[in-house]
Design a protein around this motif. Structure first.
Motif, mmCIF file in Angstrom:
data_model
loop_
_atom_site.group_PDB
_atom_site.id
_atom_site.type_symbol
_atom_site.label_atom_id
_atom_site.label_comp_id
_atom_site.label_asym_id
_atom_site.label_seq_id
_atom_site.Cartn_x
_atom_site.Cartn_y
_atom_site.Cartn_z
ATOM 1 N N THR A 1 0.845 -1.192 0.000
ATOM 2 C CA THR A 1 0.000 0.000 0.000
ATOM 3 C C THR A 1 0.883 1.246 0.000
ATOM 4 N N PRO A 2 0.313 2.405 -0.350
ATOM 5 C CA PRO A 2 1.123 3.622 -0.353
ATOM 6 C C PRO A 2 1.660 3.990 1.029
ATOM 7 N N SER A 3 1.022 3.500 2.077
ATOM 8 C CA SER A 3 1.508 3.782 3.437
ATOM 9 C C SER A 3 2.586 2.796 3.885
ATOM 10 N N GLY A 4 2.901 1.808 3.031
ATOM 11 C CA GLY A 4 3.967 0.864 3.360
ATOM 12 C C GLY A 4 3.507 -0.430 4.007
ATOM 13 N N GLU A 5 2.206 -0.649 4.083
ATOM 14 C CA GLU A 5 1.723 -1.936 4.584
ATOM 15 C C GLU A 5 1.924 -2.970 3.481
ATOM 16 N N THR A 6 2.315 -4.181 3.861
ATOM 17 C CA THR A 6 2.541 -5.237 2.875
ATOM 18 C C THR A 6 1.860 -6.523 3.316
ATOM 19 N N ARG A 7 1.446 -7.289 2.314
ATOM 20 C CA ARG A 7 0.947 -8.641 2.597
ATOM 21 C C ARG A 7 0.964 -9.444 1.305
ATOM 22 N N PHE A 8 1.178 -10.738 1.481
ATOM 23 C CA PHE A 8 1.163 -11.636 0.340
ATOM 24 C C PHE A 8 -0.271 -11.987 0.012
ATOM 25 N N LEU A 9 -0.583 -12.017 -1.280
ATOM 26 C CA LEU A 9 -1.930 -12.358 -1.743
ATOM 27 C C LEU A 9 -1.960 -13.858 -1.997
ATOM 28 N N ASP A 10 -2.527 -14.592 -1.069
ATOM 29 C CA ASP A 10 -2.445 -16.052 -1.145
ATOM 30 C C ASP A 10 -3.757 -16.729 -1.523
ATOM 31 N N GLY A 11 -4.692 -15.977 -2.069
ATOM 32 C CA GLY A 11 -5.927 -16.579 -2.570
ATOM 33 C C GLY A 11 -5.710 -17.165 -3.958
ATOM 34 N N GLY A 12 -6.737 -17.788 -4.502
ATOM 35 C CA GLY A 12 -6.699 -18.292 -5.870
ATOM 36 C C GLY A 12 -5.626 -19.329 -6.143
ATOM 37 N N ARG A 13 -5.236 -20.079 -5.134
ATOM 38 C CA ARG A 13 -4.138 -21.034 -5.280
ATOM 39 C C ARG A 13 -4.647 -22.397 -5.733
ATOM 40 N N SER A 14 -3.838 -23.028 -6.593
ATOM 41 C CA SER A 14 -4.132 -24.386 -7.027
ATOM 42 C C SER A 14 -2.816 -25.106 -7.321
ATOM 43 N N MET A 15 -2.930 -26.342 -7.731
ATOM 44 C CA MET A 15 -1.738 -27.166 -7.973
ATOM 45 C C MET A 15 -0.953 -26.696 -9.190
ATOM 46 N N LEU A 16 0.249 -27.209 -9.333
ATOM 47 C CA LEU A 16 1.120 -26.884 -10.461
ATOM 48 C C LEU A 16 0.433 -27.184 -11.794
ATOM 49 N N LEU A 17 0.842 -26.485 -12.829
ATOM 50 C CA LEU A 17 0.318 -26.762 -14.163
ATOM 51 C C LEU A 17 0.713 -28.172 -14.592
ATOM 52 N N GLY A 18 -0.163 -28.852 -15.307
ATOM 53 C CA GLY A 18 0.119 -30.185 -15.813
ATOM 54 C C GLY A 18 -0.238 -31.317 -14.872
ATOM 55 N N MET A 19 -0.543 -31.010 -13.615
ATOM 56 C CA MET A 19 -0.861 -32.059 -12.644
ATOM 57 C C MET A 19 -2.202 -32.712 -12.957
ATOM 58 N N ASP A 20 -3.207 -31.924 -13.210
ATOM 59 C CA ASP A 20 -4.542 -32.434 -13.528
ATOM 60 C C ASP A 20 -5.223 -31.403 -14.426
ATOM 61 N N PRO A 21 -5.175 -31.600 -15.737
ATOM 62 C CA PRO A 21 -5.706 -30.597 -16.656
ATOM 63 C C PRO A 21 -7.199 -30.331 -16.494
ATOM 64 N N ASP A 22 -7.936 -31.244 -15.883
ATOM 65 C CA ASP A 22 -9.367 -31.051 -15.708
ATOM 66 C C ASP A 22 -9.716 -30.370 -14.387
ATOM 67 N N GLU A 23 -8.726 -30.162 -13.553
ATOM 68 C CA GLU A 23 -8.955 -29.542 -12.244
ATOM 69 C C GLU A 23 -9.367 -28.081 -12.411
ATOM 70 N N HIS A 24 -10.418 -27.687 -11.699
ATOM 71 C CA HIS A 24 -10.852 -26.283 -11.706
ATOM 72 C C HIS A 24 -9.805 -25.431 -10.997
ATOM 73 N N ARG A 25 -9.470 -24.313 -11.576
ATOM 74 C CA ARG A 25 -8.500 -23.386 -10.980
ATOM 75 C C ARG A 25 -9.261 -22.188 -10.408
ATOM 76 N N PRO A 26 -9.289 -22.076 -9.088
ATOM 77 C CA PRO A 26 -10.028 -20.956 -8.491
ATOM 78 C C PRO A 26 -9.322 -19.626 -8.739
ATOM 79 N N GLU A 27 -10.086 -18.552 -8.708
ATOM 80 C CA GLU A 27 -9.510 -17.228 -8.809
ATOM 81 C C GLU A 27 -9.852 -16.453 -7.549
ATOM 82 N N SER A 28 -9.166 -15.371 -7.364
ATOM 83 C CA SER A 28 -9.425 -14.500 -6.232
ATOM 84 C C SER A 28 -9.420 -13.068 -6.743
ATOM 85 N N VAL A 29 -10.119 -12.199 -6.040
ATOM 86 C CA VAL A 29 -10.175 -10.788 -6.412
ATOM 87 C C VAL A 29 -9.807 -9.970 -5.185
ATOM 88 N N GLU A 30 -8.895 -9.040 -5.383
ATOM 89 C CA GLU A 30 -8.425 -8.166 -4.307
ATOM 90 C C GLU A 30 -8.682 -6.722 -4.710
#
Length: 139
Positions: free
Chosen positions: A33-62
């Motif tokens: 943030t402009p005030s210097g607050e920081t945080r990692f955005l850890d939503g929308g996580r899924s497995m590595l590419l190629g592991m399961d091509p039919d797996e739904h990949r969730p998204e997140s909105v910040e």
């Protein structure tokens, strides 16, 4: 293989910036943030590419405040054999917080100078900073 897909966009309905993203095993983006607050955005996580091509990949909105910075980076910026990953991630947050108000070019250059010490892996970064809305328009 890891991947992060992100889109910074203006949400006319909410009259704000937002970051829509999905992550497949990639390091989490860092929000500064402009005030210097920081945080990692850890939503929308899924497995590595190629592991399961039919797996739904969730998204997140910040929702992003004006003049916020989203930093995407490869693991070469933070992983070192000689230092614990949590310590390196804390150093990234600390450096980024101190640079929050710097121009984007300086922000990136100083992160590299401060963190790319004895690393042997490649490093790539993308930093995006939101603008300020003015009377219904966006920049």
């Amino acid at each position: 293989m890891t991947c992060i897909y992100g889109l910074v966009e203006w949400d006319d309905a909410g009259r704000s910036w937002q970051y829509r993203y999905a992550v497949a095993g990639h390091p989490a983006a860092l929000l500064v943030t402009p005030s210097g607050e920081t945080r990692f955005l850890d939503g929308g996580r899924s497995m590595l590419l190629g592991m399961d091509p039919d797996e739904h990949r969730p998204e997140s909105v910040e929702r992003l405040a004006p003049r916020s910075t989203v930093l995407l980076y490869t693991d070469g910026l933070v992983e070192r054999r000689s230092e614990d990953l949590d310590r390196r991630l804390a150093r990234l947050r600390q450096h980024a917080a101190a640079l929050a108000r710097e121009p984007l070019g300086v922000f990136c250059d100083e992160l590299l100078t401060g963190l790319a010490d004895e690393g042997t892996d490649d490093i790539a970064m993308i930093a995006v900073r939101t603008g300020v809305a003015e009377t219904g328009a966006h920049s």
